[in-house]
Motif scaffolding. Structure first.
Motif, mmCIF file in Angstrom:
data_model
loop_
_atom_site.group_PDB
_atom_site.id
_atom_site.type_symbol
_atom_site.label_atom_id
_atom_site.label_comp_id
_atom_site.label_asym_id
_atom_site.label_seq_id
_atom_site.Cartn_x
_atom_site.Cartn_y
_atom_site.Cartn_z
ATOM 1 N N ARG A 191 30.217 -21.178 -85.962
ATOM 2 C CA ARG A 191 31.176 -22.273 -85.816
ATOM 3 C C ARG A 191 30.444 -23.596 -85.529
ATOM 4 O O ARG A 191 30.771 -24.633 -86.101
ATOM 5 N N ILE A 192 29.432 -23.548 -84.673
ATOM 6 C CA ILE A 192 28.649 -24.750 -84.353
ATOM 7 C C ILE A 192 27.870 -25.208 -85.581
ATOM 8 O O ILE A 192 27.844 -26.394 -85.907
ATOM 9 N N ALA A 219 24.193 -26.215 -71.573
ATOM 10 C CA ALA A 219 25.447 -26.438 -72.291
ATOM 11 C C ALA A 219 25.181 -27.102 -73.634
ATOM 12 O O ALA A 219 24.226 -27.861 -73.788
ATOM 13 N N GLU A 220 26.028 -26.788 -74.567
ATOM 14 C CA GLU A 220 26.082 -27.457 -75.857
ATOM 15 C C GLU A 220 27.407 -28.201 -75.876
ATOM 16 O O GLU A 220 28.451 -27.615 -75.592
ATOM 17 N N GLU A 253 21.606 -28.563 -67.867
ATOM 18 C CA GLU A 253 20.979 -29.290 -68.967
ATOM 19 C C GLU A 253 21.888 -29.165 -70.179
ATOM 20 O O GLU A 253 22.426 -28.095 -70.439
ATOM 21 N N TYR A 254 22.043 -30.254 -70.924
ATOM 22 C CA TYR A 254 22.945 -30.174 -72.062
ATOM 23 C C TYR A 254 22.451 -30.998 -73.228
ATOM 24 O O TYR A 254 21.626 -31.887 -73.082
ATOM 25 N N ILE A 255 22.962 -30.629 -74.387
ATOM 26 C CA ILE A 255 22.627 -31.325 -75.629
ATOM 27 C C ILE A 255 23.934 -31.607 -76.370
ATOM 28 O O ILE A 255 24.854 -30.806 -76.337
ATOM 29 N N LEU A 268 30.192 -25.453 -74.704
ATOM 30 C CA LEU A 268 29.715 -24.076 -74.727
ATOM 31 C C LEU A 268 28.675 -23.996 -73.619
ATOM 32 O O LEU A 268 27.564 -24.516 -73.764
ATOM 33 N N ILE A 269 29.054 -23.399 -72.505
ATOM 34 C CA ILE A 269 28.217 -23.402 -71.311
ATOM 35 C C ILE A 269 27.672 -21.994 -71.095
ATOM 36 O O ILE A 269 28.419 -21.022 -71.163
#
Length: 166
Positions: free
Chosen positions: A33-34, A91-92, A125-127, A145-146
């Motif tokens: 899906r991503i 996370a995303e 941390e996330y992107i 999305l964690i």
């Protein structure tokens, strides 16, 4: 009915395999899906298979016009998001908009401020990943999305692994 020990052990192994394969299937669906939304390569998302838990949150703007759609989502995040994220480390953030109503720099600042406020207390941390999807009109879709660390990292940090959501 009475079952002997080897048969019970076989059944337990099969049940563990079924649970593991179901989880891997759900993770693969999330990765697909991503990738479909953002064009991300599978290698950059493969770390999700090594996590102990993953949880997804979806936010949709429901505004009559494109103006204010980012502020609508930011308000929802600030006012109504109350999940405990203390056991998660990465996370995303996937931002999807219609190609005819692209995500703007002002909207990016609004969303980033809300996400920073949400995730900063937990040192997550996330992107960000950006994509477009035809047919969603002027709405925005933001997916968080964690995930928690892999079992090996959790053992190294002596932290208790989170419950498995996905």
């Amino acid at each position: 009915a009475h079952r002997n020990r080897p048969k019970r052990m076989r059944d337990a192994r099969q049940n563990r395999s079924i649970a593991r394969l179901k989880r891997q299937g759900k993770i693969q669906i999330a990765i697909d899906r991503i990738r479909t939304a953002t064009g991300a390569d599978e290698e950059s998302l493969s770390y999700l298979f090594d996590t102990t838990a993953i949880v997804e949150y979806d936010f949709f703007s429901r505004t009559p016009t494109p103006e204010g759609r980012a502020e609508y989502i930011a308000d929802n995040i600030r006012k109504y998001f109350n999940s405990d994220l203390s056991s998660y480390t990465s996370a995303e953030i996937i931002v999807t908009s219609d190609p005819y109503h692209p995500f703007t720099a002002d909207e990016a600042r609004t969303i980033r401020k809300a996400i920073d406020t949400l995730l900063a207390p937990y040192s997550i941390e996330y992107i960000y990943r950006f994509g477009s999807k035809s047919g969603i009109g002027h709405d925005l879709h933001i997916q968080l999305l964690i995930s928690s660390p892999s079992r090996q990292k959790a053992a190294k940090n002596n932290s208790e692994p989170a419950p498995e959501y996905l």
